[in-house]
Design an enzyme around this catalytic site. Structure first.
Site, PDB file in Angstrom:
ATOM      1  N   HIS A 107      22.082  31.608  55.291  1.00 27.69           N
ATOM      2  CA  HIS A 107      21.717  32.432  56.591  1.00 27.69           C
ATOM      3  C   HIS A 107      22.812  33.317  56.811  1.00 27.69           C
ATOM      4  O   HIS A 107      24.110  33.019  56.370  1.00 27.69           O
ATOM      5  CB  HIS A 107      21.355  31.667  57.772  1.00 27.69           C
ATOM      6  CG  HIS A 107      20.898  32.488  58.959  1.00 27.69           C
ATOM      7  ND1 HIS A 107      21.920  33.145  59.995  1.00 27.69           N
ATOM      8  CD2 HIS A 107      19.742  32.627  59.304  1.00 27.69           C
ATOM      9  CE1 HIS A 107      21.228  33.710  60.767  1.00 27.69           C
ATOM     10  NE2 HIS A 107      19.831  33.736  60.594  1.00 27.69           N
ATOM     11  N   GLU A 112      17.361  39.931  55.937  1.00 32.06           N
ATOM     12  CA  GLU A 112      17.829  40.216  57.301  1.00 32.06           C
ATOM     13  C   GLU A 112      18.914  41.359  57.329  1.00 32.06           C
ATOM     14  O   GLU A 112      20.155  40.707  56.900  1.00 32.06           O
ATOM     15  CB  GLU A 112      18.049  39.044  58.158  1.00 32.06           C
ATOM     16  CG  GLU A 112      16.890  37.995  58.150  1.00 32.06           C
ATOM     17  CD  GLU A 112      17.573  36.886  59.235  1.00 32.06           C
ATOM     18  OE1 GLU A 112      16.525  36.431  60.315  1.00 32.06           O
ATOM     19  OE2 GLU A 112      18.543  36.292  59.315  1.00 32.06           O
TER      20      GLU A 112
HETATM   21  O1  LIG Z   1      17.389  33.285  62.032  1.00 37.28           O
HETATM   22  C1  LIG Z   1      17.064  34.365  62.373  1.00 37.28           C
HETATM   23  C2  LIG Z   1      17.559  35.703  62.457  1.00 37.28           C
HETATM   24  O2  LIG Z   1      18.839  35.596  62.228  1.00 37.28           O
HETATM   25  C3  LIG Z   1      16.997  36.775  63.580  1.00 37.28           C
HETATM   26  O3  LIG Z   1      17.844  36.520  64.897  1.00 37.28           O
HETATM   27  P1  LIG Z   1      17.218  37.374  65.910  1.00 37.28           P
HETATM   28  O4  LIG Z   1      15.575  37.193  65.861  1.00 37.28           O
HETATM   29  O5  LIG Z   1      17.821  36.890  67.183  1.00 37.28           O
HETATM   30  O6  LIG Z   1      17.580  38.739  65.494  1.00 37.28           O
END
Ligand SMILES: O=C[C@H](O)COP(=O)(O)O
Length: 222
Positions: A93, A141
């Site tokens: 992550h 992401e």
């Molecule tokens: O693990 C989830 C992601 O890092 C997205 O986080 P977020 O929905 O707060 O932008």
């Protein structure tokens, strides 16, 4: 196509711990049952066992370490995650980056233990590299949008499309998720229309006053 996958990472948000984490899990279970959506949850490690035993939703670890049982201290043993009842695990992550060698070892450990592996990436090149390791999922992401309230689906759909194409070119069996700022059914629909099989998200559900309403909206256009 399978039902799109909504994976809610509770991170270490205060709002995602204790009774509110159970409120979110219960809401996810209700919405999944009523809509047929697949909604998973990634709580803090200590909540993997209670959540996997109390709720009929898949539970994921937020991280594993590429270690074998033995003399290690303060690590997350993949075997322990498995025996706590996790269905799978996030790997690499953005808030828990690993070396390429460690990502490979974590994917291999997950495969050996029949844990689903979700390798997070930050651009299409790293998505392609991750796909070569044969995880179950690559989750693209853009780090700058994580927790921003600005959705990757709307702000940067190109990175989703390029990552889907990059992963397919390397290994079409690897499924793609996307995340960062995902907050509505429209965000999820855009992501799915671009070729992903779902989303990885956190803040919009974890910090919501009414997480069930947000979850219902997330799956409303599928
Ligand atoms: O693990 C989830 C992601 O890092 C997205 O986080 P977020 O929905 O707060 O932008």
């Amino acid at each position: 196509m399978d039902s799109p996958f909504i994976l809610v990472n509770l991170k270490t948000y205060q709002e995602g711990m204790g009774s509110n984490a159970h409120r979110i899990a219960a809401a996810a279970e209700t919405v999944a049952r009523e809509t047929g959506a697949v909604i998973g949850i990634a709580p803090v490690f200590t909540e993997i066992h209670p959540m996997s035993h109390h709720y009929a939703i898949p539970v994921y670890a937020q991280h594993i370490d590429a270690i074998a049982p033995g003399a290690h201290t303060g690590h997350i043993l993949p075997e322990a995650v498995r025996s706590a009842g996790a269905r799978g695990t996030l790997i690499n992550h953005s808030e828990r980056r690993l070396t390429l060698a460690d990502i490979d070892a974590c994917v291999q450990a997950a495969r050996r233990l029949h844990l689903e592996s979700v390798v997070c990436t930050n651009n299409d090149a790293t998505s392609a590299a991750a796909a070569a390791l044969r995880p179950d999922y690559v989750a693209i992401e853009p780090p700058e949008l994580i927790g921003s309230g600005v959705s990757v689906s709307k702000a940067d759909p190109g990175i989703i499309e390029r990552s889907v194409n990059a992963v397919r070119a390397v290994n079409p069996d690897v499924k793609v998720l996307t995340g960062a700022g995902i907050q509505s059914g429209e965000c999820v629909k855009i992501a799915v229309d671009l070729g992903t099989c779902g989303v990885l998200l956190a803040s919009s559900v974890v910090k919501a006053d009414d997480p069930e309403a947000v979850l219902r909206d997330l799956v409303s256009l599928l």
